[in-house]
Design an enzyme around this catalytic site. Structure first.
Site, PDB file in Angstrom:
ATOM      1  N   HIS A  16       0.795  -1.180  -0.022  1.00 16.39           N
ATOM      2  CA  HIS A  16      -0.090   0.059  -0.012  1.00 16.39           C
ATOM      3  C   HIS A  16       1.024   1.439  -0.062  1.00 16.39           C
ATOM      4  O   HIS A  16       0.554   2.310  -0.784  1.00 16.39           O
ATOM      5  CB  HIS A  16      -0.919   0.088   1.292  1.00 16.39           C
ATOM      6  CG  HIS A  16      -1.799  -1.078   1.690  1.00 16.39           C
ATOM      7  ND1 HIS A  16      -1.771  -1.673   2.375  1.00 16.39           N
ATOM      8  CD2 HIS A  16      -2.896  -1.509   0.591  1.00 16.39           C
ATOM      9  CE1 HIS A  16      -2.992  -2.705   2.363  1.00 16.39           C
ATOM     10  NE2 HIS A  16      -3.344  -2.587   1.003  1.00 16.39           N
ATOM     11  N   LYS A  40     -17.909  -6.981   8.029  1.00 15.40           N
ATOM     12  CA  LYS A  40     -16.762  -7.887   8.229  1.00 15.40           C
ATOM     13  C   LYS A  40     -15.996  -7.094   9.552  1.00 15.40           C
ATOM     14  O   LYS A  40     -15.882  -6.065   9.251  1.00 15.40           O
ATOM     15  CB  LYS A  40     -16.107  -7.855   6.853  1.00 15.40           C
ATOM     16  CG  LYS A  40     -15.275  -8.845   6.597  1.00 15.40           C
ATOM     17  CD  LYS A  40     -14.534  -8.937   5.221  1.00 15.40           C
ATOM     18  CE  LYS A  40     -13.116  -8.775   5.453  1.00 15.40           C
ATOM     19  NZ  LYS A  40     -12.857  -8.370   3.725  1.00 15.40           N
ATOM     20  N   ARG A  89      -1.989  -6.357  -8.433  1.00 17.15           N
ATOM     21  CA  ARG A  89      -0.842  -7.339  -7.919  1.00 17.15           C
ATOM     22  C   ARG A  89      -0.622  -8.389  -8.947  1.00 17.15           C
ATOM     23  O   ARG A  89       0.228  -8.702  -9.536  1.00 17.15           O
ATOM     24  CB  ARG A  89      -1.070  -7.897  -6.677  1.00 17.15           C
ATOM     25  CG  ARG A  89      -0.837  -6.807  -5.605  1.00 17.15           C
ATOM     26  CD  ARG A  89      -1.548  -7.370  -4.259  1.00 17.15           C
ATOM     27  NE  ARG A  89      -2.859  -7.314  -4.307  1.00 17.15           N
ATOM     28  CZ  ARG A  89      -3.644  -7.326  -3.128  1.00 17.15           C
ATOM     29  NH1 ARG A  89      -3.229  -7.552  -2.006  1.00 17.15           N
ATOM     30  NH2 ARG A  89      -5.037  -7.198  -3.223  1.00 17.15           N
ATOM     31  N   SER A 127      -2.940  -7.798   3.018  1.00 16.87           N
ATOM     32  CA  SER A 127      -3.090  -7.685   4.314  1.00 16.87           C
ATOM     33  C   SER A 127      -3.383  -8.968   4.932  1.00 16.87           C
ATOM     34  O   SER A 127      -2.966  -9.384   6.342  1.00 16.87           O
ATOM     35  CB  SER A 127      -4.161  -6.752   4.758  1.00 16.87           C
ATOM     36  OG  SER A 127      -3.974  -5.482   4.255  1.00 16.87           O
TER      37      SER A 127
HETATM   38  P1  ADP Z   1      -5.577  -6.251   0.703  1.00 18.41           P
HETATM   39  O1  ADP Z   1      -6.595  -6.450   1.979  1.00 18.41           O
HETATM   40  O2  ADP Z   1      -6.030  -7.361  -0.395  1.00 18.41           O
HETATM   41  O3  ADP Z   1      -4.106  -6.239   0.991  1.00 18.41           O
HETATM   42  P2  ADP Z   1      -7.087  -3.610   0.709  1.00 18.41           P
HETATM   43  O4  ADP Z   1      -8.395  -3.976   0.383  1.00 18.41           O
HETATM   44  O5  ADP Z   1      -6.385  -3.044   1.822  1.00 18.41           O
HETATM   45  O6  ADP Z   1      -6.195  -4.825   0.239  1.00 18.41           O
HETATM   46  O7  ADP Z   1      -6.493  -2.965  -0.629  1.00 18.41           O
HETATM   47  C1  ADP Z   1      -6.449  -1.510  -1.006  1.00 18.41           C
HETATM   48  C2  ADP Z   1      -5.946  -1.389  -2.361  1.00 18.41           C
HETATM   49  O8  ADP Z   1      -4.469  -1.755  -2.349  1.00 18.41           O
HETATM   50  C3  ADP Z   1      -6.462  -2.208  -3.581  1.00 18.41           C
HETATM   51  O9  ADP Z   1      -6.510  -1.409  -4.726  1.00 18.41           O
HETATM   52  C4  ADP Z   1      -5.316  -3.384  -3.841  1.00 18.41           C
HETATM   53  O10 ADP Z   1      -5.245  -3.868  -4.929  1.00 18.41           O
HETATM   54  C5  ADP Z   1      -4.079  -2.534  -3.332  1.00 18.41           C
HETATM   55  N1  ADP Z   1      -3.159  -3.214  -2.929  1.00 18.41           N
HETATM   56  C6  ADP Z   1      -3.150  -4.223  -1.781  1.00 18.41           C
HETATM   57  N2  ADP Z   1      -1.856  -4.710  -1.671  1.00 18.41           N
HETATM   58  C7  ADP Z   1      -1.046  -4.227  -2.634  1.00 18.41           C
HETATM   59  C8  ADP Z   1       0.493  -4.621  -2.939  1.00 18.41           C
HETATM   60  N3  ADP Z   1       1.053  -5.385  -2.319  1.00 18.41           N
HETATM   61  N4  ADP Z   1       0.723  -3.824  -4.009  1.00 18.41           N
HETATM   62  C9  ADP Z   1       0.015  -3.263  -4.738  1.00 18.41           C
HETATM   63  N5  ADP Z   1      -1.258  -2.650  -4.528  1.00 18.41           N
HETATM   64  C10 ADP Z   1      -1.858  -3.467  -3.457  1.00 18.41           C
END
Ligand code: ADP
Length: 160
Positions: A16, A40, A89, A127
């Protein structure tokens, strides 16, 4: 240009942060928006997620951190920002993100979704992986900043 970077951020990872830092170089203002999902229960509360993002991005002057409930398009209208940033990703992210982008476009034609390709270093990172590794006692220092790592330890020690 002003953009919104929405997500759960439960918790914030280096993946992120990489997206936020790259956006910070390209756009005038980035609003990192934590989705409050009543259906959730997350590991971190909304307030904890906001605090961790604020702490980690405080060096970036054009990053704002906020939370929202309900539809993203309504939040976008409310803060008068019509560009959504999504991180991609792998191909597995694509199908869902494409569907969401098209649904949002249908609901609010002024809205644009911009996709950013994940940094190769973090393309495996989510996450959920961080939570899983952390709960099982693994080292997450390569996945999240120190403040997040410490908060994870506190949560897990306290029995989540
Ligand atoms: P997650 O729970 O899948 O890690 P979130 O819902 O918090 O993700 O993700 C918010 C945004 O950040 C989404 O657009 C997701 O695709 C992006 N994102 C999450 N992890 C990464 C990463 N490792 N690299 C790039 N973008 C990411």
């Amino acid at each position: 240009m002003k953009v919104i970077y929405p997500g759960s951020f439960d918790p914030l990872t280096y993946g992120h942060i990489d997206i936020i830092e790259r956006c910070s170089e390209q756009f005038e203002l980035i609003t990192v928006a934590v989705l409050i999902n009543n259906a959730k229960v997350g590991l971190f509360t909304t307030q904890e997620r906001l605090d961790l993002i604020r702490e980690t991005t405080k060096h970036l002057k054009n990053v704002r951190v906020d939370s929202f409930r309900g539809l993203l398009i309504d939040y976008a209208k409310k803060i008068d920002t019509n560009i959504i940033i999504k991180g991609l990703r792998a191909v597995s992210d694509f199908e869902y993100e494409m569907q969401m982008a098209l649904a949002n476009k249908k609901l609010y034609p002024k809205l644009e979704t911009f996709f950013m390709v994940s940094n190769m270093k973090y393309s495996f990172l989510s996450s959920s992986i961080v939570k899983e590794v952390s709960i099982l006692g693994g080292d997450v220092s390569g996945f999240v900043p120190k403040v997040v790592e410490d908060s994870l330890k506190v949560k897990i020690k306290g029995g989540l």
